[in-house]
Design an enzyme around this catalytic site. Structure first.
Site, PDB file in Angstrom:
ATOM      1  CB  ILE A  12      -0.954   0.000   1.218  1.00  0.00           C
ATOM      2  CG1 ILE A  12      -1.758  -1.310   1.273  1.00  0.00           C
ATOM      3  CG2 ILE A  12      -1.900   1.200   1.160  1.00  0.00           C
ATOM      4  CD1 ILE A  12      -2.551  -1.515   2.557  1.00  0.00           C
ATOM      5  CG  ASP A  58      13.473  -1.513  12.657  1.00  0.00           C
ATOM      6  OD1 ASP A  58      12.500  -0.986  13.216  1.00  0.00           O
ATOM      7  OD2 ASP A  58      13.602  -2.745  12.497  1.00  0.00           O
ATOM      8  CB  SER A 124      -6.907  -3.227  10.019  1.00  0.00           C
ATOM      9  OG  SER A 124      -7.633  -4.354   9.606  1.00  0.00           O
ATOM     10  CE1 TYR A 149      -1.827  -6.057  10.986  1.00  0.00           C
ATOM     11  CE2 TYR A 149      -4.056  -6.916  10.721  1.00  0.00           C
ATOM     12  CZ  TYR A 149      -3.072  -6.008  10.379  1.00  0.00           C
ATOM     13  OH  TYR A 149      -3.338  -5.036   9.448  1.00  0.00           O
ATOM     14  CE  LYS A 153      -2.215  -2.492  11.524  1.00  0.00           C
ATOM     15  NZ  LYS A 153      -1.169  -1.581  11.080  1.00  0.00           N
ATOM     16  CE1 TYR A 177      -5.400   2.460   5.138  1.00  0.00           C
ATOM     17  CE2 TYR A 177      -3.896   0.594   5.223  1.00  0.00           C
ATOM     18  CZ  TYR A 177      -4.113   1.959   5.238  1.00  0.00           C
ATOM     19  OH  TYR A 177      -3.047   2.806   5.324  1.00  0.00           O
ATOM     20  CG  PHE A 178     -13.392  -2.221   4.868  1.00  0.00           C
ATOM     21  CD1 PHE A 178     -13.158  -0.978   5.476  1.00  0.00           C
ATOM     22  CD2 PHE A 178     -14.362  -3.033   5.417  1.00  0.00           C
ATOM     23  CE1 PHE A 178     -13.899  -0.559   6.588  1.00  0.00           C
ATOM     24  CE2 PHE A 178     -15.108  -2.619   6.522  1.00  0.00           C
ATOM     25  CZ  PHE A 178     -14.877  -1.388   7.096  1.00  0.00           C
ATOM     26  CG  ASN A 179     -10.879  -7.475   2.739  1.00  0.00           C
ATOM     27  OD1 ASN A 179     -11.537  -6.891   3.599  1.00  0.00           O
ATOM     28  ND2 ASN A 179     -10.500  -8.729   2.874  1.00  0.00           N
ATOM     29  CG  LEU A 200     -10.149 -14.545  -2.202  1.00  0.00           C
ATOM     30  CD1 LEU A 200     -10.246 -16.054  -2.123  1.00  0.00           C
ATOM     31  CD2 LEU A 200     -11.545 -13.918  -2.178  1.00  0.00           C
ATOM     32  NE  ARG A 292      -9.079 -17.214   6.890  1.00  0.00           N
ATOM     33  CZ  ARG A 292      -8.574 -16.299   6.065  1.00  0.00           C
ATOM     34  NH1 ARG A 292      -7.459 -16.555   5.383  1.00  0.00           N
ATOM     35  NH2 ARG A 292      -9.166 -15.143   5.888  1.00  0.00           N
ATOM     36  N   PRO A 293     -10.998 -20.637  11.053  1.00  0.00           N
ATOM     37  CG  PRO A 293      -9.873 -22.027  12.540  1.00  0.00           C
ATOM     38  CD  PRO A 293      -9.988 -21.703  11.079  1.00  0.00           C
TER      39      PRO A 293
HETATM   40  P1  NAD Z   1       3.506  -4.596   3.448  1.00  0.00           P
HETATM   41  O1  NAD Z   1       4.086  -5.672   4.299  1.00  0.00           O
HETATM   42  O2  NAD Z   1       3.538  -4.758   1.984  1.00  0.00           O
HETATM   43  O3  NAD Z   1       4.192  -3.186   3.810  1.00  0.00           O
HETATM   44  C1  NAD Z   1       4.684  -2.881   5.107  1.00  0.00           C
HETATM   45  C2  NAD Z   1       6.112  -2.376   4.932  1.00  0.00           C
HETATM   46  O4  NAD Z   1       6.630  -2.031   6.222  1.00  0.00           O
HETATM   47  C3  NAD Z   1       7.040  -3.433   4.339  1.00  0.00           C
HETATM   48  O5  NAD Z   1       7.719  -2.879   3.232  1.00  0.00           O
HETATM   49  C4  NAD Z   1       8.007  -3.756   5.487  1.00  0.00           C
HETATM   50  O6  NAD Z   1       9.297  -4.062   4.997  1.00  0.00           O
HETATM   51  C5  NAD Z   1       7.978  -2.485   6.300  1.00  0.00           C
HETATM   52  N1  NAD Z   1       8.283  -2.620   7.729  1.00  0.00           N
HETATM   53  C6  NAD Z   1       7.753  -3.494   8.625  1.00  0.00           C
HETATM   54  N2  NAD Z   1       8.249  -3.242   9.851  1.00  0.00           N
HETATM   55  C7  NAD Z   1       9.103  -2.183   9.724  1.00  0.00           C
HETATM   56  C8  NAD Z   1       9.913  -1.454  10.634  1.00  0.00           C
HETATM   57  N3  NAD Z   1       9.980  -1.752  11.930  1.00  0.00           N
HETATM   58  N4  NAD Z   1      10.659  -0.432  10.159  1.00  0.00           N
HETATM   59  C9  NAD Z   1      10.644  -0.117   8.831  1.00  0.00           C
HETATM   60  N5  NAD Z   1       9.896  -0.773   7.921  1.00  0.00           N
HETATM   61  C10 NAD Z   1       9.135  -1.793   8.378  1.00  0.00           C
HETATM   62  O7  NAD Z   1       2.011  -4.355   3.972  1.00  0.00           O
HETATM   63  P2  NAD Z   1       0.839  -3.501   3.319  1.00  0.00           P
HETATM   64  O8  NAD Z   1      -0.201  -4.436   2.834  1.00  0.00           O
HETATM   65  O9  NAD Z   1       1.389  -2.468   2.422  1.00  0.00           O
HETATM   66  O10 NAD Z   1       0.254  -2.839   4.654  1.00  0.00           O
HETATM   67  C11 NAD Z   1       0.668  -1.558   5.081  1.00  0.00           C
HETATM   68  C12 NAD Z   1      -0.004  -1.241   6.399  1.00  0.00           C
HETATM   69  O11 NAD Z   1      -1.416  -1.337   6.232  1.00  0.00           O
HETATM   70  C13 NAD Z   1       0.361  -2.194   7.533  1.00  0.00           C
HETATM   71  O12 NAD Z   1       0.456  -1.453   8.729  1.00  0.00           O
HETATM   72  C14 NAD Z   1      -0.813  -3.138   7.586  1.00  0.00           C
HETATM   73  O13 NAD Z   1      -0.996  -3.688   8.861  1.00  0.00           O
HETATM   74  C15 NAD Z   1      -1.961  -2.209   7.210  1.00  0.00           C
HETATM   75  N6  NAD Z   1      -3.121  -2.928   6.650  1.00  0.00           N
HETATM   76  C16 NAD Z   1      -2.956  -3.742   5.575  1.00  0.00           C
HETATM   77  C17 NAD Z   1      -4.061  -4.448   5.068  1.00  0.00           C
HETATM   78  C18 NAD Z   1      -3.907  -5.377   3.895  1.00  0.00           C
HETATM   79  O14 NAD Z   1      -4.799  -6.197   3.669  1.00  0.00           O
HETATM   80  N7  NAD Z   1      -2.845  -5.281   3.090  1.00  0.00           N
HETATM   81  C19 NAD Z   1      -5.322  -4.324   5.665  1.00  0.00           C
HETATM   82  C20 NAD Z   1      -5.458  -3.468   6.758  1.00  0.00           C
HETATM   83  C21 NAD Z   1      -4.339  -2.773   7.248  1.00  0.00           C
HETATM   84  N1  UFG Z   2     -10.615 -16.938   1.720  1.00  0.00           N
HETATM   85  C1  UFG Z   2     -10.778 -18.178   1.136  1.00  0.00           C
HETATM   86  N2  UFG Z   2      -9.651 -18.836   0.742  1.00  0.00           N
HETATM   87  C2  UFG Z   2      -8.400 -18.323   0.906  1.00  0.00           C
HETATM   88  C3  UFG Z   2      -8.255 -17.060   1.500  1.00  0.00           C
HETATM   89  C4  UFG Z   2      -9.399 -16.390   1.912  1.00  0.00           C
HETATM   90  O1  UFG Z   2     -11.890 -18.673   0.983  1.00  0.00           O
HETATM   91  O2  UFG Z   2      -7.418 -18.983   0.533  1.00  0.00           O
HETATM   92  C5  UFG Z   2     -11.830 -16.194   2.115  1.00  0.00           C
HETATM   93  C6  UFG Z   2     -11.912 -15.890   3.600  1.00  0.00           C
HETATM   94  O3  UFG Z   2     -12.511 -16.961   4.281  1.00  0.00           O
HETATM   95  C7  UFG Z   2     -12.741 -14.599   3.604  1.00  0.00           C
HETATM   96  C8  UFG Z   2     -12.333 -13.911   2.289  1.00  0.00           C
HETATM   97  O4  UFG Z   2     -11.781 -14.939   1.466  1.00  0.00           O
HETATM   98  O5  UFG Z   2     -14.110 -14.912   3.516  1.00  0.00           O
HETATM   99  C9  UFG Z   2     -11.290 -12.822   2.477  1.00  0.00           C
HETATM  100  O6  UFG Z   2     -10.185 -13.344   3.210  1.00  0.00           O
HETATM  101  P1  UFG Z   2      -8.777 -12.579   3.274  1.00  0.00           P
HETATM  102  O7  UFG Z   2      -7.851 -13.460   4.051  1.00  0.00           O
HETATM  103  O8  UFG Z   2      -8.354 -12.136   1.936  1.00  0.00           O
HETATM  104  O9  UFG Z   2      -9.132 -11.250   4.092  1.00  0.00           O
HETATM  105  P2  UFG Z   2      -9.747 -11.062   5.545  1.00  0.00           P
HETATM  106  O10 UFG Z   2     -11.029 -10.307   5.342  1.00  0.00           O
HETATM  107  O11 UFG Z   2      -9.794 -12.308   6.302  1.00  0.00           O
HETATM  108  O12 UFG Z   2      -8.633 -10.156   6.242  1.00  0.00           O
HETATM  109  C10 UFG Z   2      -8.153  -8.964   5.639  1.00  0.00           C
HETATM  110  C11 UFG Z   2      -6.703  -8.707   6.042  1.00  0.00           C
HETATM  111  C12 UFG Z   2      -6.595  -8.403   7.490  1.00  0.00           C
HETATM  112  C13 UFG Z   2      -7.534  -7.338   7.878  1.00  0.00           C
HETATM  113  C14 UFG Z   2      -8.940  -7.683   7.460  1.00  0.00           C
HETATM  114  C15 UFG Z   2      -9.914  -6.589   7.760  1.00  0.00           C
HETATM  115  O13 UFG Z   2      -5.912  -9.831   5.762  1.00  0.00           O
HETATM  116  O14 UFG Z   2      -5.305  -7.928   7.752  1.00  0.00           O
HETATM  117  O15 UFG Z   2      -8.959  -7.924   6.049  1.00  0.00           O
HETATM  118  O16 UFG Z   2      -9.454  -5.415   7.205  1.00  0.00           O
HETATM  119  F1  UFG Z   2      -7.491  -7.180   9.212  1.00  0.00           F
END
Ligand code: NAD
Ligand code: UFG
Length: 335
Positions: A12, A58, A124, A149, A153, A177-179, A200, A292-293
């Site tokens: 992101i 870091d 999240s 995790y 948040k 964020y949603f998905n 997914l 999935r639990p």
């Molecule tokens: P990502 O893992 O692709 O990006 C996170 C980045 O942070 C990585 O490049 C990693 O190397 C870096 N990082 C981790 N710890 C660090 C540290 N201590 N110092 C410096 N860099 C560090 O993840 P993303 O999907 O881009 O997510 C970004 C943020 O959004 C995260 O905080 C994540 O929890 C949050 N978020 C993501 C999702 C999702 O589905 N992708 C959903 C909700 C919230």
């Molecule tokens: N799913 C499957 N098969 C897979 C993976 C997922 O059927 O292999 C299903 C899950 O059961 C769920 C949907 O697809 O119904 C979405 O699952 P994701 O794992 O893609 O996403 P989640 O909604 O479980 O979780 C995501 C992020 C979390 C975040 C959450 C809410 O992974 O970090 O959205 O924002 F917290």
């Protein structure tokens, strides 16, 4: 404006850097490359034709943060850096609490020291736990979370609220964020985990690419239109644009506010699979497995507050998300 983006080479973060640069901002990135590659910086520069200052470091390390703030006049920070794998957080809670909390605390300390109190934080939808109803509004009750995790948040949101109570010069946006799925349409940046994906869309992509044999659909007995789980998938470029608006908001006002970043539409697992197959003309074999639990049946956002207060709404649909996710991975394969 000069924006510090922590975790800026991640999924992101990299898309957000592109949108910030496109809007005329300067960008400084700190990332320790735990979950990303340094060449993402060049990709961001290639897309935008602008340069980026990158610090490999870091966020828990106050000395590196101090170096950045003394080298640059930072106007606002977007804090993406953190660990994000739900399952791993259950196995390694200490690692998750340490990294996600300590990086935020170190960042706030250094920001306060340098008088930069404008912060956008990556939260999240997981903070809502299992909601009583959908769409989810920002004032719904929070928690209980179902994994460490998610708890990081929720804790960080509370920490940032306390920071504001202690000093009302802070201005903080908590973005839930949603998905997020999809990729930039250049095909240069996107999401392509090396390990077996938990989420997914990356899993579907690997099955379509024949790197994995079959998609496991986790349950088809939920109370949803086809029995499979419903989520609010949002194109990562739309999400990135939401950050540009959130930065504008924190620069203008003070206070702490939470915003849902979603589309307001819920799609089931099978909706996503069928759309992906149709728009990309590929096969995605699947089998139905047990639930999935920790999963919930349905989760999608109310988007009213983000529209009203940030002036932002998502514009891209599921078809575009599926096309862009596939074209990024097909392109990576060819290189
Ligand atoms: P990502 O893992 O692709 O990006 C996170 C980045 O942070 C990585 O490049 C990693 O190397 C870096 N990082 C981790 N710890 C660090 C540290 N201590 N110092 C410096 N860099 C560090 O993840 P993303 O999907 O881009 O997510 C970004 C943020 O959004 C995260 O905080 C994540 O929890 C949050 N978020 C993501 C999702 C999702 O589905 N992708 C959903 C909700 C919230
Ligand atoms: N799913 C499957 N098969 C897979 C993976 C997922 O059927 O292999 C299903 C899950 O059961 C769920 C949907 O697809 O119904 C979405 O699952 P994701 O794992 O893609 O996403 P989640 O909604 O479980 O979780 C995501 C992020 C979390 C975040 C959450 C809410 O992974 O970090 O959205 O924002 F917290």
């Amino acid at each position: 404006m000069k924006i510090l983006v922590t975790g800026g080479t991640g999924f992101i973060g990299s898309h957000t850097c592109v949108e910030l640069l496109n809007e005329g901002n300067e960008v400084v990135i700190i990332d320790n490359l735990y979950n990303s590659q340094a060449d993402v910086v060049e990709k961001i520069e290639e897309i935008t034709k602008k340069s980026v200052k990158f610090y490999e470091g870091d966020c828990c390390d106050e000395a590196v943060l101090e170096k950045i703030f003394s080298d640059h006049n930072i106007d606002a920070v977007i804090h993406f850096a953190g660990y994000k794998a739900v399952g791993e957080s259950v196995q390694k809670p200490i690692m998750y609490y340490e990294n996600n909390l300590m990086s935020t605390l170190a960042l706030c300390k250094v920001m306060a020291k340098y008088g930069c109190k404008k912060l956008v934080f990556s939260s999240s939808a997981t903070v809502y736990g299992n909601p009583n109803s959908v769409p989810i509004h920002e004032d719904f009750p929070l928690g209980p979370t179902t994994n460490p995790y998610g708890t990081t948040k929720l804790m960080i949101e509370q920490i940032l609220r306390d920071v504001f109570v202690s000093d009302d010069q802070w201005s903080i946006a908590l973005l839930r964020y949603f998905n997020p799925i999809g990729a930039h349409d250049s095909g240069l940046i996107g999401e392509n985990p090396n390990d077996i994906p938990n989420n997914l869309m990356p899993y579907i992509v690997k099955v379509a690419n024949k790197e994995l044999p079959v998609l496991h659909v986790f349950g088809n007995d939920y109370d949803t239109h086809d029995g499979t789980g419903v989520r609010d998938y949002i194109h990562v470029v739309d999400l990135a644009k939401g950050h540009v608006n959130a930065v504008a908001k924190v620069l203008k006002d003070t206070g702490v506010d939470a915003y849902n970043l979603g589309t307001g539409n819920g799609y089931s697992v099978l909706d996503v699979v069928e759309t992906f197959k149709r728009v990309n003309n590929v096969d995605v074999p699947y089998q139905v497995d047990p639930r999935r639990p920790g999963d919930i049946a349905e989760c999608f956002a109310s988007t009213d507050k983000a529209l009203k207060e940030l002036g932002w709404k998502a514009e891209k649909g599921l078809e575009e998300m599926c096309k862009d996710a596939w074209s990024y991975v097909s392109k990576v394969k060819k290189v």
